[in-house]
Design a protein around this motif. Structure first.
Motif, PDB file in Angstrom:
ATOM      1  N   HIS A  70      42.510  37.991  48.475  1.00 12.18           N
ATOM      2  CA  HIS A  70      42.091  38.648  49.238  1.00 12.18           C
ATOM      3  C   HIS A  70      43.676  39.700  49.620  1.00 12.18           C
ATOM      4  N   PHE A  71      43.692  41.092  49.511  1.00 11.66           N
ATOM      5  CA  PHE A  71      44.858  42.005  49.268  1.00 11.66           C
ATOM      6  C   PHE A  71      43.857  42.611  50.985  1.00 11.66           C
ATOM      7  N   GLY A  72      44.702  42.060  52.793  1.00 18.04           N
ATOM      8  CA  GLY A  72      44.541  42.631  53.963  1.00 18.04           C
ATOM      9  C   GLY A  72      43.081  42.360  54.130  1.00 18.04           C
ATOM     10  N   ASP A  73      42.102  43.267  53.915  1.00 19.22           N
ATOM     11  CA  ASP A  73      40.497  43.595  55.014  1.00 19.22           C
ATOM     12  C   ASP A  73      39.928  43.582  53.238  1.00 19.22           C
ATOM     13  N   SER A  74      40.611  43.331  51.895  1.00 15.20           N
ATOM     14  CA  SER A  74      39.525  43.700  51.162  1.00 15.20           C
ATOM     15  C   SER A  74      39.363  42.380  50.081  1.00 15.20           C
ATOM     16  N   VAL A  75      39.092  41.714  49.785  1.00 14.94           N
ATOM     17  CA  VAL A  75      37.673  40.776  48.726  1.00 14.94           C
ATOM     18  C   VAL A  75      37.760  41.239  47.683  1.00 14.94           C
ATOM     19  N   VAL A  76      38.667  40.795  46.798  1.00 17.15           N
ATOM     20  CA  VAL A  76      38.575  41.227  45.588  1.00 17.15           C
ATOM     21  C   VAL A  76      38.553  40.573  44.140  1.00 17.15           C
ATOM     22  N   ASN A  77      37.280  40.702  43.589  1.00 14.45           N
ATOM     23  CA  ASN A  77      37.007  39.104  42.719  1.00 14.45           C
ATOM     24  C   ASN A  77      37.574  40.056  41.296  1.00 14.45           C
ATOM     25  N   TYR A  78      38.390  39.281  40.297  1.00 10.73           N
ATOM     26  CA  TYR A  78      38.576  39.386  39.193  1.00 10.73           C
ATOM     27  C   TYR A  78      37.612  38.573  38.653  1.00 10.73           C
ATOM     28  N   ASN A  79      36.600  38.902  37.181  1.00 12.60           N
ATOM     29  CA  ASN A  79      35.776  38.418  36.635  1.00 12.60           C
ATOM     30  C   ASN A  79      36.680  38.143  35.079  1.00 12.60           C
ATOM     31  N   TYR A  80      37.301  36.668  34.587  1.00 16.96           N
ATOM     32  CA  TYR A  80      38.238  37.326  33.666  1.00 16.96           C
ATOM     33  C   TYR A  80      37.399  36.522  32.059  1.00 16.96           C
ATOM     34  N   SER A  81      36.826  36.510  31.237  1.00 14.57           N
ATOM     35  CA  SER A  81      36.247  36.903  30.017  1.00 14.57           C
ATOM     36  C   SER A  81      36.570  36.975  28.762  1.00 14.57           C
ATOM     37  N   ALA A  82      36.118  36.106  27.902  1.00 13.85           N
ATOM     38  CA  ALA A  82      37.070  36.168  26.800  1.00 13.85           C
ATOM     39  C   ALA A  82      36.183  35.399  25.422  1.00 13.85           C
TER      40      ALA A  82
END
Length: 300
Positions: A70-82
């Motif tokens: 969460h960054f302020g009003d932003s909800v951000v997904n980080y999808n890590y695949s390897a």
């Protein structure tokens, strides 16, 4: 020519539509690292504990996790695949998606260094540096097929998240040692972890924390401490050097070795620890033998 232009136009419309409305991520960042996919994913999970307003919302096996920040009003997904691309190198792909501003990000990312784009790069760079530092602090050498030791032991049964394994050992070390020493039970080796259940999807384990002992007819009876014999098994063996909190990194190296060599294994690692962390010292001098038992044929 007209048909060709129509076909090209249709392809462009489909491509743009896919990019703007279907593509899973707004922005993708790739890097390579000399380790296993499992170690990358565990490092993401460990790093996540130190971040405010962040959680792991999806874990798919040992090669993909989704971190939501969460960054302020932003909800951000980080999808890590390897995935491993050769015997030692893993390709990591991080797909980033702002759940509140996805459309505008897709329009601007190719043409400008927006806050979303620069922040995404900075966050992945931070993780990469943390991962690289972690890899400098551990060493894993897979030596092939060996036999696990056959011993008698006193043990307590524990369960929890993988990252909590070392804490469970520390909480019970003094207790087991005191009960055994006060009852004149002779120790016969270094402490052992016997994993009885490894749930990769939930990142959790059940395990026995064992103290090898000399066999005796007069063993103390307590509510928590039990006794058993660990039988010799064929297993893939690795030597791990580093902090015991992250000794499970060797589990993933053993899984990759098994996969590469078409060896069926039981996901029940056995660890033998030769150093007392309370004594301090250079963690790269701490040693553990790690075993992943071969799958046993079912008895007829």
């Amino acid at each position: 020519m007209k048909k060709a232009r129509i076909a090209i136009g249709a392809i462009l419309v489909v491509a743009v539509g896919w990019y703007l409305f279907i593509k899973p991520s707004d922005y993708i960042i790739n890097f390579k690292v000399k380790t296993t996919p499992g170690t990358v994913m565990q490092s993401v999970i460990s790093w996540n504990y130190d971040l405010p307003d962040s959680e792991i919302i999806v874990q798919k096996g040992i090669a993909e996790v989704v971190q939501q920040r969460h960054f302020g009003d932003s909800v951000v997904n980080y999808n890590y695949s390897a995935k491993m691309i050769n015997d030692s190198i893993t390709q990591v792909s991080v797909g980033v998606k702002d759940l509140n501003n996805s459309f505008i990000n897709r329009l601007t990312v190719p043409f400008s260094n927006s806050l979303f784009k620069t922040r995404s790069i900075a966050n992945v760079d931070t993780f990469f540096e943390i991962l690289r530092e972690h890899l400098d602090q551990i060493k894993i050498e897979v030596t092939g097929i060996e036999k696990t030791p056959a011993i008698h032991c006193a043990f307590v049964s524990l369960k929890g998240l993988q990252v909590e394994k070392a804490m469970g050992m520390m909480r019970n070390y003094s207790y087991i040692n005191e009960v055994l020493s006060s009852n004149n039970v002779e120790l016969n080796g270094s402490p052992i972890i016997e994993v009885t259940d490894w749930n990769i999807k939930t990142d959790s384990i059940a395990y026995n924390f064992c103290f090898p002992i000399k066999r005796s007819e007069n063993l103390p009876i307590t509510k928590d401490i039990k006794y058993k014999r660990l039988f010799e098994k064929e297993a893939i063996h690795a030597v791990y050097n580093g902090n015991y909190i992250t000794s499970d990194r060797a589990w993933y190296a053993l899984l990759e070795y098994a996969k590469k060599n078409n060896i069926d294994v039981e996901n029940q690692p056995i660890e033998i620890f030769y150093n007392n962390p309370n004594m301090g010292g250079n963690e790269l001098d701490w040693k553990a033998d790690i075993y992943l038992p071969l799958k046993q044929d079912d008895p007829l």
